[in-house]
Design a protein around this motif. Structure first.
Motif, PDB file in Angstrom:
ATOM      1  N   VAL A 296       0.830  -1.201   0.000  1.00 33.71           N
ATOM      2  CA  VAL A 296       0.000   0.000   0.000  1.00 33.71           C
ATOM      3  C   VAL A 296       0.870   1.258   0.000  1.00 33.71           C
ATOM      4  N   ALA A 297       1.896   1.260   0.847  1.00 30.21           N
ATOM      5  CA  ALA A 297       2.791   2.417   0.911  1.00 30.21           C
ATOM      6  C   ALA A 297       3.516   2.613  -0.411  1.00 30.21           C
ATOM      7  N   ASN A 298       3.915   1.518  -1.066  1.00 28.98           N
ATOM      8  CA  ASN A 298       4.582   1.608  -2.360  1.00 28.98           C
ATOM      9  C   ASN A 298       3.649   2.174  -3.423  1.00 28.98           C
ATOM     10  N   ILE A 299       2.388   1.751  -3.403  1.00 33.84           N
ATOM     11  CA  ILE A 299       1.422   2.265  -4.376  1.00 33.84           C
ATOM     12  C   ILE A 299       1.162   3.750  -4.149  1.00 33.84           C
ATOM     13  N   LEU A 300       0.970   4.129  -2.888  1.00 32.04           N
ATOM     14  CA  LEU A 300       0.725   5.539  -2.581  1.00 32.04           C
ATOM     15  C   LEU A 300       1.919   6.402  -2.967  1.00 32.04           C
ATOM     16  N   GLY A 301       3.114   5.916  -2.673  1.00 30.48           N
ATOM     17  CA  GLY A 301       4.315   6.666  -3.031  1.00 30.48           C
ATOM     18  C   GLY A 301       4.441   6.852  -4.531  1.00 30.48           C
ATOM     19  N   THR A 302       4.129   5.787  -5.283  1.00 35.31           N
ATOM     20  CA  THR A 302       4.193   5.872  -6.745  1.00 35.31           C
ATOM     21  C   THR A 302       3.154   6.853  -7.283  1.00 35.31           C
ATOM     22  N   LEU A 303       1.973   6.861  -6.687  1.00 32.50           N
ATOM     23  CA  LEU A 303       0.928   7.811  -7.100  1.00 32.50           C
ATOM     24  C   LEU A 303       1.352   9.255  -6.835  1.00 32.50           C
TER      25      LEU A 303
END
Length: 461
Positions: A296-303
């Motif tokens: 989740v943190a990786n997805i949010l960071g990428t966004l």
């Protein structure tokens, strides 16, 4: 836990010291995801369940399954990790456990570095790098927002590319837990500077990078050499090997043959836009069903990256400048992609899994250092000392230059290669490697007998 074979029982009955023993041959049978054993310093451990929660992922454990993994364990783990081993102990020892002379010297050197506190002394490089990156990013934003000059905008793109290069080194440090003082802060730093600022997932990087370190320059186990259909460093890839890392065939088809045949010409253009592939790999991993740490943190960071970066580009006056800005930033960062490939493309390669009992030898054979003056260390991020980093991946970059002479002498003592080339010579050697494979690819339809001659006289690795 499987039952010992008849040969194992014979070994057990032959010992008189009260310990239970199995042979290396018996250990090798426990090399599957649901039956995964390794040996460390002669003790056998069942890491089947542990592999599912291993901080470095299951790939390193699977690659070394059924083997002695002492040197790799020492390389990647702090002293505190040894406390986890008793819970995994099977009760068995290796009856034929043997330590080579080079491994003895390597372990002694690692112990000396640890006792001197070198693994914990990070220096002030992180502060300097963060300050430099902040200056570059600020200048980039200022140039885009407060100047109407085309050339200032292009300079801003170049500064962004340079910032991404320096951020990649910091992300590398964080991924190896070298940047910050605790694992948690390193994890936060990796996601912030990796996903948020560069758009490249630190989870993807760890997944591939750990596999690369363990299986350095294995054509079917090391993802850093698996670039078909665009690039191939050896004609051994022309047999359509199966990538153990990706779980699919590396197909050498007519399209791949066409691209490979001209790869010594397309190498630099490919490196200039290689960043696009990293974005694609990030998206594919984060959208896959694979278990991704801190997904989740990786997805949010990428966004976050895909919010601020397009907004910044949209502030440029027209589409021509926007495209040029992005291309300039990618091309500058492409210098770093070239650097990373120079460290391994022209080194020796092999097919098959890594072996735990020749850890030191495989790192020296598959790695090339880039020689430069100390004032250029900032530009290469310490990774010009690639062999030193591979042997001691937990060692902060500020120490790599100082241990280089020690590693060189150790290689000389054991008759192992220590290759250090200038940036120019490394480029020339890499291009020669790519050209050799390109010429072989053009002749791949005539595998017999001409390619057998190529194999005998021109095989790389």
């Amino acid at each position: 836990m499987g039952s010992p074979s008849t040969s194992t029982i014979e070994v057990l009955n032959s010992v008189t010291d009260g310990k239970k023993y199995i042979t290396s041959e018996e250990l090798q049978k426990h090399n599957k995801p649901n039956d995964l054993w390794i040996s460390i310093q002669g003790k056998v451990y069942n890491v089947t369940e542990w592999s599912k929660q291993h901080p470095g992922g299951d790939t390193p454990l699977l690659n070394l399954s059924g083997q002695d993994a002492t040197d790799a364990f020492i390389a990647f783990h702090p002293g505190t990790a040894w406390a986890n081993l008793p819970n995994l102990f099977t009760g068995y020892h290796l009856s034929d456990y043997h330590v080579s002379e080079v491994s003895k010297d390597y372990r002694k050197l690692a112990s000396e570095f640890s006792k001197s506190g070198m693994f914990d002394k990070k220096g002030h490089g992180v502060i300097y790098s963060l300050s430099f990156v902040s200056l570059l990013l600020s200048a980039t934003v200022y140039g885009v927002l407060y100047s109407s000059s085309f050339w200032v905008h292009m300079l801003s793109g170049a500064l962004l590319g340079l910032a991404w290069m320096q951020i990649a080194y910091l992300g590398h440090d964080a991924g190896h837990y070298q940047m910050m003082s605790t694992r948690g802060w390193n994890k936060f730093a990796g996601i912030f500077i990796g996903n948020c600022i560069t758009g490249i997932s630190i989870a993807w990087w760890k997944w591939t990078h750990n596999a690369h370190h363990i299986a350095c320059n294995s054509l079917d186990y090391d993802p850093d050499l698996q670039h078909l259909p665009m690039l191939a460093v050896s004609n051994k890839l022309f047999t359509s090997l199966t990538s153990v890392f990706y779980g699919r065939q590396l197909t050498f088809n007519p399209l791949a043959r066409f691209f490979i045949s001209y790869q010594h010409y397309t190498y630099y253009p490919i490196m200039a836009v290689a960043r696009v592939n990293l974005y694609l790999q990030t998206v594919l991993l984060l959208l896959s069903k694979r278990k991704v740490p801190d997904k989740v943190a990786n997805i949010l960071g990428t966004l976050i990256f895909w919010t601020w970066f397009p907004l910044l580009v949209s502030c440029l006056p027209n589409w021509g400048e926007r495209v040029a800005f992005v291309l300039v930033s990618f091309c500058v960062t492409g210098i770093q992609h070239v650097q990373f490939t120079l460290n391994h493309f022209a080194a020796s390669v092999y097919v098959g899994p890594p072996k735990g009992n020749d850890w030191f030898e495989k790192q020296t054979a598959g790695t090339i250092d880039i020689s430069c003056s100390s004032w250029m260390d900032w530009f290469f991020g310490g990774l010009q000392f690639q062999l030193e980093h591979h042997l001691f991946p937990r060692l902060p970059r500020c120490h790599l230059r100082s241990i280089s002479p020690i590693v060189r002498e150790l290689c000389k003592k054991h008759g192992l290669p220590y290759v250090s080339l200038s940036f120019y010579d490394a480029n020339v050697t890499t291009l020669k490697t790519l050209r050799t494979a390109a010429l072989q690819a053009r002749d791949v339809t005539n595998m017999n007998p001409q390619n057998l001659v190529w194999e005998a006289f021109n095989t790389h690795g």
